[in-house]
Design an enzyme around this catalytic site. Sequence first.
Site, PDB file in Angstrom:
ATOM      1  N   SER A  50      92.534  62.243 -66.264  1.00 45.51           N
ATOM      2  CA  SER A  50      93.010  61.907 -67.486  1.00 45.51           C
ATOM      3  C   SER A  50      94.224  61.178 -67.587  1.00 45.51           C
ATOM      4  CB  SER A  50      93.032  63.298 -68.451  1.00 45.51           C
ATOM      5  OG  SER A  50      91.875  63.989 -68.414  1.00 45.51           O
ATOM      6  N   HIS A  63      98.810  63.670 -69.818  1.00 46.09           N
ATOM      7  CA  HIS A  63      98.424  62.860 -70.744  1.00 46.09           C
ATOM      8  C   HIS A  63      99.491  61.840 -71.152  1.00 46.09           C
ATOM      9  CE1 HIS A  63      94.515  64.994 -72.294  1.00 46.09           C
ATOM     10  NE2 HIS A  63      94.356  64.728 -71.043  1.00 46.09           N
TER      11      HIS A  63
END
Length: 517
Positions: A292, A343
Amino acid sequence: MNSSVHRYFFWKMVEHYAITKQYRVLSLQSTQAWFEDDEAKPRRVIRLVLSEVDWANRLKRDITHAKQQFDAIYKQLGVWEMRGDNIYVMSYPPVDSWEGAMEPFQVRKKGTVTNIALHTDASTYNQVANDRLSSDGIPPFIALSDEVQMEQEIESIRTKVQQVSAGRQKQDKNTLFFGKPRMIYALLIAIVGMFLLLELNGGSTNIQVLIDYGAKYNPLMIEGEWWRLFTSMFLHIGMLHLFFNGMALYFLGTAVEQLFGSIRFLVIYFLAGIFGSIVSFAFNDSVSAGASGALFGCFGALLYFGLKQPNLFYRTLGRNIFFLLLFNLVLGFIVPGIDNGAHIGGLIGGFLTAVLVRMPKEKKKTKGIWALLSLIGLAIASVGFLFFGQQQGSSSGDLAVIEANRLFENNQIEEARPIIEGGLEENAEQPELLFLQAYLDIQDGHLVEAQDRLETATSVRPQFFEAWHNLALIYAETKAYDQALEAINKAIEQAEDQNIPDLETYYDVRVQIEEQQ
């Protein structure tokens, strides 16, 4: 007006906007051309029509059709505000009342389109152009006396405009497809391969398996296993995690590799992934894995592309990229268990790395040095946050169990005490932690406390045969032989149900208790 002169004026305007003003040619036909001034704010779109309109109704129908076309272009451009000009080049105006049809119209909330009619003769053309299009700097129209010469110049203009348009399209294509997607497939193969390896060795959702194969795990990283910043990018937790990250990697990674080339793409991908892991390390003490951070690094690289070439970005990727980025960031704040630190860290890392490596054919600038310094500074700040601003223990019960068991295996009993205590503060009925704390209580001679903890552990998890075994030993030590026999029988029963081998010790304990009754 002579039709040749009429066409000549139309193509001279095409030449002016496409060649002199260097507006982007959106469409070019024999009687209609669309242009975009992609430097103007608000964005400007021009429709130029070579038209013979006899009646006002026909003009109204064409304007209605034009409104639909302007609306579609407005939507495609993805801009906040747009200004349009719908210009008719007519040899004569309609024979009936037509001026009312030429009122400006609105496109969506922030789009205004003006209707303009150039008609009758050269002097009227020039007057209207000066009044309505003065900012465009249109030169006076002068018709040539020789029709053949005008036709030749028309063909010359058409050819030049087509060449300019084709050149700009080629330039855009070279920018969008600079590199070929090769490394993206290697990364996908590596990720799928590691997922299969995890599944064959205990399962990709097993926390201990994830730790064994390189997931981000703060306690081991603090002890020096910094390579987990890298290896965690190749691991995924469950099939859904793999599927969604794999799909996102394919589409985002392909776009970034085509824009930046394979080498730059790999640098962006891995530095963003590592930076995302660093931020996750600082702000999240859970075991985590996945690509991610690197994926959000691809978002960051695409945002840098948007910064360098905003017009091409908004025309091609912009709206979808902003929607996906916003959706995933919001999802990360709403859905529990998503590592939003990775993220956001990956997004920042990807953008700064893109600044550092630059887009192909972009001139070198000192801002790359500042991007590198920013990456280093943010990484140091993130790690510093962990060491100076955050407790270094695992707060969740499951992580406390893993860390305590690891310390027990390494005979680091005293180091395990605070881990167990912290875990029990989070969850006072965590069976494994109660079992481990009971072991420590026995070592300290606190049998009553150990008995209470083991009784709680077996009530929460009746299948916990090791807890039943230790509880039987405590009952026997306190001469509660009936309870001891019941406890060791439950331990043997649960162990046999779970197909646990080598239960001779358990059988020996039962014999000893029966002899003491």
